[in-house]
Design an enzyme around this catalytic site. Structure first.
Site, short mmCIF file in Angstrom:
data_model
loop_
_atom_site.label_atom_id
_atom_site.label_comp_id
_atom_site.label_asym_id
_atom_site.label_seq_id
_atom_site.Cartn_x
_atom_site.Cartn_y
_atom_site.Cartn_z
N LYS A 42 -137.54 1.63 71.94
CA LYS A 42 -138.77 2.43 71.93
C LYS A 42 -138.63 3.61 72.89
O LYS A 42 -137.74 3.62 73.74
CB LYS A 42 -139.96 1.55 72.33
CG LYS A 42 -139.86 0.97 73.73
CD LYS A 42 -140.87 -0.13 73.95
CE LYS A 42 -140.73 -0.71 75.36
NZ LYS A 42 -141.52 -1.94 75.52
N ARG A 140 -152.99 -7.27 76.84
CA ARG A 140 -152.66 -5.92 76.39
C ARG A 140 -152.79 -5.86 74.88
O ARG A 140 -153.65 -5.17 74.36
CB ARG A 140 -151.22 -5.61 76.85
CG ARG A 140 -150.76 -4.22 76.59
CD ARG A 140 -149.41 -3.95 77.20
NE ARG A 140 -148.31 -4.56 76.47
CZ ARG A 140 -147.03 -4.32 76.71
NH1 ARG A 140 -146.69 -3.49 77.69
NH2 ARG A 140 -146.09 -4.89 76.00
N TYR A 259 -142.55 24.53 98.41
CA TYR A 259 -144.00 24.73 98.28
C TYR A 259 -144.77 23.91 99.30
O TYR A 259 -144.43 22.76 99.58
CB TYR A 259 -144.47 24.27 96.89
CG TYR A 259 -144.13 25.24 95.78
CD1 TYR A 259 -144.65 26.53 95.77
CD2 TYR A 259 -143.30 24.84 94.75
CE1 TYR A 259 -144.33 27.40 94.73
CE2 TYR A 259 -142.98 25.69 93.71
CZ TYR A 259 -143.50 26.98 93.72
OH TYR A 259 -143.19 27.84 92.70
N MET A 311 -140.48 23.10 89.98
CA MET A 311 -140.31 22.91 88.54
C MET A 311 -138.83 22.96 88.14
O MET A 311 -138.38 22.19 87.30
CB MET A 311 -141.10 23.98 87.78
CG MET A 311 -141.18 23.72 86.29
SD MET A 311 -142.12 24.99 85.44
CE MET A 311 -143.77 24.74 86.08
C1 LIG Z 1 -140.80 -2.96 76.15
C2 LIG Z 1 -140.85 -4.33 75.64
C3 LIG Z 1 -139.71 -5.17 75.72
C4 LIG Z 1 -138.48 -4.79 76.51
O1 LIG Z 1 -138.74 -5.00 77.89
P1 LIG Z 1 -137.67 -4.68 79.03
O2 LIG Z 1 -138.34 -5.10 80.27
O3 LIG Z 1 -137.43 -3.22 78.95
O4 LIG Z 1 -136.46 -5.45 78.71
C5 LIG Z 1 -139.76 -6.39 75.08
N1 LIG Z 1 -140.88 -6.79 74.42
C6 LIG Z 1 -141.99 -6.03 74.36
C7 LIG Z 1 -143.19 -6.54 73.65
C8 LIG Z 1 -142.02 -4.79 74.97
O5 LIG Z 1 -143.13 -4.05 74.94
#
Ligand SMILES: *Cc1c(COP(=O)(O)O)cnc(C)c1O
Length: 370
Positions: A42, A140, A259, A311
Site C-alpha cells: 500500500k 479502526r 529560518y 523546502m
Molecule cells: C499496513 C498493514 C499491514 C502491514 O503492517 P506492517 O506493520 O507494515 O508490517 C498489515 N495488515 C494491515 C491490515 C495493514 O493495514
C-alpha cells in the site's frame, strides 16, 4: 554512471535496493515456513515504488499482495497479472463492479459490505472472493467479533478466502494486548471453519508461531524497517537517500542558521548546505527538546543537521570533519545502512513508516538489484 555520480549531478537521489527488499521478504517468509508470506504494498510500497516492489516480489514467488485502495490494486494487477490482490479499505459504496472487473478482492469490514459484495455476485451469477476483517482492538475498521455468526450468514454467497485481523502493538512483544487479540481472533474464526486466516503484520511475525496462521502480511520490515524496536534490526537496508553538498561556509559563534534562527553556533562553525529539504519529503520537524539532532554522513563521519530544514535545503555542521574532506559536489547520505529509517524517525519525532511514505517524487530514483 554510478549512483553517487547521479546524486552529484542531478540533486538528491533515492536508491532502492530491490535485492535487499526481496531478501527481507524471504527472511520473513522463512520465519514462518508453514505459512504463505504475502506483501503489503500500500501507499506506493511505503513510498518506494509499488510497481518495482511488486514486480520484484512476484518474481521471487510472492503470490498475494495487500493494497489500501482499488486504484493501488489496479497498479499491482498491471505488473502481477496472476497475483491475488486484497484491498484493505474494503468495498467502497457502489464499487463492487470496478473491484470485480480488476479481479481485486475487498477486505470486507461490515455486514453492509458483505451484503453488497454478495448481492453483486448474485447479480453476475458468481460467488466472488473476498476477505473478512475482524476488529480485535484497533477500533479502526472491521467487524466486531460478536458479529461473527451474522457475518458468516451474510457471507453465504461470498467466496470467503481469508479471515483476518490486525495487531495494535505487535512490536511490543510483552504487551498483554497481543494475547487478547489472538484470543478474540480465535473466537471470531470459530464461525469460519476451513477459511484461511491471517493476523501478522511485520512485528507480529516475531511474536512466535501462534499467530502465524495461514498467511503473513508484512509491510514495513520488507522495506527495511525494524520490526523489533529496542533490539537490533534483523532486516537489510533497502532505501538510501543521498544529497549533494551545494556549498560550504564558515560562521562565527553567535550566528544563527536557517529560518527563524532556530540554531545558534556556540563555536566557530563550518557548515555544508545540502540540496534537499522538506519539499522532497524530508521531515521538517527536526529540532526537538531532549532529542538528538538527526544526522547525515559526509566523508564517513556523522554530522548533525542544524537549524530548520528549508523546502530545498538542509544545513549540516561539518566542523569536525577535516576541511579538505567536505567540498561542493560531494555526496552526503541521510538514510541508508548506517542511519536507518527508525533512527531518522526517532530523531525527528515521528515513525519510520512516515519517513518512508513521505519520500518525495522530486528525488531521482535509482533501482538496483532488480
Ligand atoms: C499496513 C498493514 C499491514 C502491514 O503492517 P506492517 O506493520 O507494515 O508490517 C498489515 N495488515 C494491515 C491490515 C495493514 O493495514
Amino acid at each position: 554512471m554510478n549512483e553517487t555520480a547521479a546524486a552529484a549531478r542531478a540533486g538528491a537521489a533515492l536508491t532502492i535496493d530491490l535485492s535487499a527488499l526481496v531478501a527481507n521478504w524471504r527472511q520473513l517468509a522463512a520465519r514462518a515456513s508453514a505459512s504463505e508470506c504475502a506483501a503489503v504494498v500500500k501507499a506506493d510500497a511505503y513510498g518506494l515504488g509499488a510497481e518495482s516492489a511488486a514486480r520484484a516480489l512476484a518474481a521471487a514467488g510472492c503470490r498475494t499482495f495487500f493494497v489500501a485502495t482499488a486504484g493501488e490494486g489496479e497498479r499491482i494487477r498491471a505488473v502481477a497479472p496472476r497475483a491475488i490482490v486484497y484491498v484493505l479499505e474494503g468495498l467502497p459504496n457502489g464499487g463492487a463492479r470496478a473491484l470485480a472487473a480488476a479481479r481485486l478482492r475487498p477486505v470486507l469490514a461490515s455486514l453492509e459490505e458483505i451484503r453488497e459484495w454478495a448481492a453483486f455476485g448474485r447479480a453476475i451469477g458468481r460467488r466472488l472472493p473476498a476477505a473478512l476483517q475482524f476488529d480485535t482492538g484497533m477500533n479502526r475498521l472491521g467487524l466486531s467479533v460478536r458479529d461473527a455468526e451474522a457475518a458468516a450468514t451474510a457471507a453465504q454467497d461470498v467466496d470467503l478466502t481469508l479471515t483476518m485481523s490486525h495487531f495494535v502493538c505487535a512490536q511490543w512483544a510483552e504487551d498483554p494486548r497481543n494475547a487478547r487479540q489472538i484470543a478474540a481472533f480465535e473466537a471470531a474464526r470459530l464461525s469460519f471453519p476451513g477459511v484461511p486466516a491471517s493476523l501478522c503484520n511485520s512485528s507480529g511475525i516475531f511474536l512466535g508461531r501462534k499467530p502465524h496462521y495461514d498467511l503473513l502480511r508484512p509491510g514495513y520490515a520488507i522495506y527495511g524497517g525494524n520490526p523489533t524496536p529496542g533490539s537490533p534490526n534483523p532486516m537489510r537496508s533497502v532505501a538510501r537517500l543521498e544529497a549533494p553538498v551545494l556549498a560550504t561556509r564558515r560562521i562565527e559563534a553567535g550566528e544563527s542558521v536557517g529560518y527563524d534562527g532556530m540554531w545558534t553556533a556556540t563555536r566557530p562553525t563550518r557548515l555544508a548546505t545540502l540540496g534537499l529539504g522538506y519539499g522532497d519529503g524530508f521531515p521538517a520537524a527536526v529540532a526537538g527538546p531532549g532529542r538528538p539532532a538527526p544526522e547525515a554522513i559526509v566523508a564517513g563521519r556523522r554530522c548533525p543537521i542544524v537549524g530548520r530544514v528549508s523546502m530545498d535545503f538542509v544545513m549540516l555542521d561539518v566542523t569536525d570533519v577535516p576541511e579538505a574532506a567536505v567540498y561542493r559536489g560531494q555526496t552526503a547520505e541521510l538514510l541508508g545502512e548506517t542511519i536507518g529509517v527508525d533512527e531518522l524517525a526517532e530523531r525527528c519525532g515521528t515513525i519510520g513508516y512516515e519517513i518512508l511514505t513521505r519520500l518525495g517524487r522530486r528525488y531521482e530514483r535509482v533501482y538496483i538489484g532488480g
